[in-house]
Write an enzyme that holds these catalytic residues in place. Structure first.
Site, mmCIF file in Angstrom:
data_model
loop_
_atom_site.group_PDB
_atom_site.id
_atom_site.type_symbol
_atom_site.label_atom_id
_atom_site.label_comp_id
_atom_site.label_asym_id
_atom_site.label_seq_id
_atom_site.Cartn_x
_atom_site.Cartn_y
_atom_site.Cartn_z
ATOM 1 N N ASN A 77 3.163 -38.039 23.541
ATOM 2 C CA ASN A 77 4.606 -38.231 23.719
ATOM 3 C C ASN A 77 4.872 -39.579 24.540
ATOM 4 O OD1 ASN A 77 7.779 -37.310 24.354
ATOM 5 N ND2 ASN A 77 6.780 -37.662 26.401
ATOM 6 N N THR A 81 8.788 -49.249 26.154
ATOM 7 C CA THR A 81 9.557 -50.313 25.643
ATOM 8 C C THR A 81 9.214 -51.582 26.181
ATOM 9 O OG1 THR A 81 11.752 -50.002 26.226
ATOM 10 C CG2 THR A 81 11.261 -48.870 24.092
ATOM 11 N N GLN A 139 12.298 -55.135 18.072
ATOM 12 C CA GLN A 139 11.287 -54.052 18.528
ATOM 13 C C GLN A 139 10.133 -54.081 17.623
ATOM 14 O OE1 GLN A 139 12.924 -50.220 18.903
ATOM 15 N NE2 GLN A 139 13.332 -50.467 21.207
ATOM 16 N N TYR A 142 6.989 -52.208 19.183
ATOM 17 C CA TYR A 142 7.585 -50.694 19.360
ATOM 18 C C TYR A 142 7.379 -50.246 18.040
ATOM 19 C CZ TYR A 142 9.946 -46.672 20.695
ATOM 20 O OH TYR A 142 10.378 -45.155 20.939
HETATM 21 P P1 NDP Z 1 10.774 -41.632 29.460
HETATM 22 O O1 NDP Z 1 10.737 -43.231 29.501
HETATM 23 O O2 NDP Z 1 12.084 -40.977 29.808
HETATM 24 O O3 NDP Z 1 9.611 -41.147 29.910
HETATM 25 C C1 NDP Z 1 8.291 -41.692 29.660
HETATM 26 C C2 NDP Z 1 7.152 -40.653 30.269
HETATM 27 O O4 NDP Z 1 5.891 -41.292 29.767
HETATM 28 C C3 NDP Z 1 7.093 -40.604 31.878
HETATM 29 O O5 NDP Z 1 6.596 -39.197 32.184
HETATM 30 C C4 NDP Z 1 6.213 -41.704 32.033
HETATM 31 O O6 NDP Z 1 5.503 -41.552 33.419
HETATM 32 C C5 NDP Z 1 5.203 -41.652 30.900
HETATM 33 N N1 NDP Z 1 4.235 -42.596 30.706
HETATM 34 C C6 NDP Z 1 4.848 -43.852 30.385
HETATM 35 N N2 NDP Z 1 3.584 -44.837 30.355
HETATM 36 C C7 NDP Z 1 2.603 -44.167 30.482
HETATM 37 C C8 NDP Z 1 1.265 -44.261 30.700
HETATM 38 N N3 NDP Z 1 0.682 -45.415 30.605
HETATM 39 N N4 NDP Z 1 0.290 -43.152 31.016
HETATM 40 C C9 NDP Z 1 0.980 -41.977 31.241
HETATM 41 N N5 NDP Z 1 2.207 -41.678 31.276
HETATM 42 C C10 NDP Z 1 3.066 -42.574 30.892
HETATM 43 O O7 NDP Z 1 10.727 -41.706 27.752
HETATM 44 P P2 NDP Z 1 11.333 -40.803 26.802
HETATM 45 O O8 NDP Z 1 11.423 -39.498 27.100
HETATM 46 O O9 NDP Z 1 12.780 -41.554 26.326
HETATM 47 O O10 NDP Z 1 10.714 -40.918 25.459
HETATM 48 C C11 NDP Z 1 9.392 -40.165 25.179
HETATM 49 C C12 NDP Z 1 8.850 -40.506 23.679
HETATM 50 O O11 NDP Z 1 9.821 -40.530 22.846
HETATM 51 C C13 NDP Z 1 8.381 -41.850 23.808
HETATM 52 O O12 NDP Z 1 7.137 -41.796 23.193
HETATM 53 C C14 NDP Z 1 9.397 -42.733 23.086
HETATM 54 O O13 NDP Z 1 9.133 -43.717 22.384
HETATM 55 C C15 NDP Z 1 9.903 -41.643 21.970
HETATM 56 N N6 NDP Z 1 11.187 -41.784 21.784
HETATM 57 C C16 NDP Z 1 12.259 -41.756 22.397
HETATM 58 C C17 NDP Z 1 13.647 -42.116 21.882
HETATM 59 C C18 NDP Z 1 14.876 -41.979 22.842
HETATM 60 O O14 NDP Z 1 15.739 -42.292 22.262
HETATM 61 N N7 NDP Z 1 14.574 -41.716 24.240
HETATM 62 C C19 NDP Z 1 13.775 -42.279 20.429
HETATM 63 C C20 NDP Z 1 12.603 -42.127 19.689
HETATM 64 C C21 NDP Z 1 11.341 -42.044 20.323
HETATM 65 P P3 NDP Z 1 6.340 -41.928 34.905
HETATM 66 O O15 NDP Z 1 7.252 -40.774 34.955
HETATM 67 O O16 NDP Z 1 5.110 -42.072 35.736
HETATM 68 O O17 NDP Z 1 6.942 -43.263 34.605
#
Ligand code: NDP
Length: 235
Positions: A77, A81, A139, A142
């Site tokens: 998950n 970006t 993007q 992405y």
């Molecule tokens: P958030 O930014 O809210 O959360 C991201 C999470 O990923 C956090 O727990 C973060 O950890 C973790 N993370 C980021 N980079 C790493 C890394 N290198 N190693 C380990 N953990 C990492 O993201 P969203 O909930 O919005 O998005 C979740 C997924 O859904 C993503 O793949 C996103 O692309 C996809 N998505 C989201 C949409 C949206 O509208 N929100 C739309 C379409 C897809 P930490 O807390 O330490 O930063």
């Protein structure tokens, strides 16, 4: 194991899987305060490692299996970006997004696949994006990574099917998390006008689909991408 499982969509996925009876490990990168608060509130264990680092993933997954038992369900998950038009995008912005969003799926699947094959059961769920299906201005990195996830899903599904392992993708549209809260309100208003159901999604809308795909009874669904986008892009 839910990557990015402590915040946003991943948090909702971790909770939905726990409610379904799973023991969940939520992986995060750097936000210790959010991870601590998440574990105190939900009782779900958190693990800190960088999913863009292959060796860190192998060590992290091994630690999770030592602490909690075999990883039968992997939700790829976590994502980031680094938006910008292509002619102004640096190689680093390209590379970071590809490594964190796409190569991480390889690394995490690699860490759990052998065990799943031996046990002849597994669920791998990859979070793609509507923008990986349709493309999105600003993007290129992405969209390429997310579109790659959809190809990764279909190819791996074919390899895994005979071993009782399903591999599917979920492609969210706009979901109300920090990633989308960064969008200016007037832009968000315009976005909502283009969503047939008239609202942006909630993390729980995505989590519900992941929990469904993770069920034992969902074994006949593999290689699929399920769009959860309020009808914004019908693929
Ligand atoms: P958030 O930014 O809210 O959360 C991201 C999470 O990923 C956090 O727990 C973060 O950890 C973790 N993370 C980021 N980079 C790493 C890394 N290198 N190693 C380990 N953990 C990492 O993201 P969203 O909930 O919005 O998005 C979740 C997924 O859904 C993503 O793949 C996103 O692309 C996809 N998505 C989201 C949409 C949206 O509208 N929100 C739309 C379409 C897809 P930490 O807390 O330490 O930063």
């Amino acid at each position: 194991m839910v990557t990015g499982g402590t915040r946003g969509i991943g948090e909702a996925i971790s909770i939905a899987l726990k409610e379904q009876g799973c023991t969940v490990a939520a992986v995060y990168a750097s936000n210790d305060a959010a991870a601590k608060e998440f574990t105190e509130r939900t009782g779900i264990a958190h693990y800190k490692f960088d999913i863009s680092d292959y060796d860190a993933v192998q060590a992290g997954a091994a630690q999770i299996e030592k602490d909690l038992g075999p990883i039968d369900i992997l939700v790829n998950n976590a994502g980031i970006t680094r938006d910008g038009v292509m002619h102004k995008m640096s190689y680093q912005e390209w590379h970071e997004v590809i490594e964190t969003n796409l190569s991480s799926c390889f690394s995490c699947a690699h860490a759990v696949l052998q065990g799943m094959r031996e046990r002849e059961f597994g669920r791998i769920i990859n979070i793609g994006s509507m923008n990986g299906q349709a493309g999105q201005y600003g993007q290129v990195n992405y969209a390429a990574a997310k579109s790659g996830i959809h190809g990764f899903t279909k190819a791996l599904a074919q390899e895994c099917a005979p071993k009782g392992i399903t591999v599917n993708a979920v492609a969210p549209g706009y979901v109300d998390t920090e990633m989308v809260r960064a969008v200016p309100p007037q832009v968000l208003e315009k976005i909502i006008k283009r969503i047939p159901v008239g609202r942006i999604g909630h993390a729980e809308d995505i989590a519900r689909v992941c929990a469904f795909l993770a069920m034992d009874e969902s074994g006949f669904i593999t290689g699929s991408t399920i769009s959860v986008n309020g009808g914004q892009h019908m693929y």
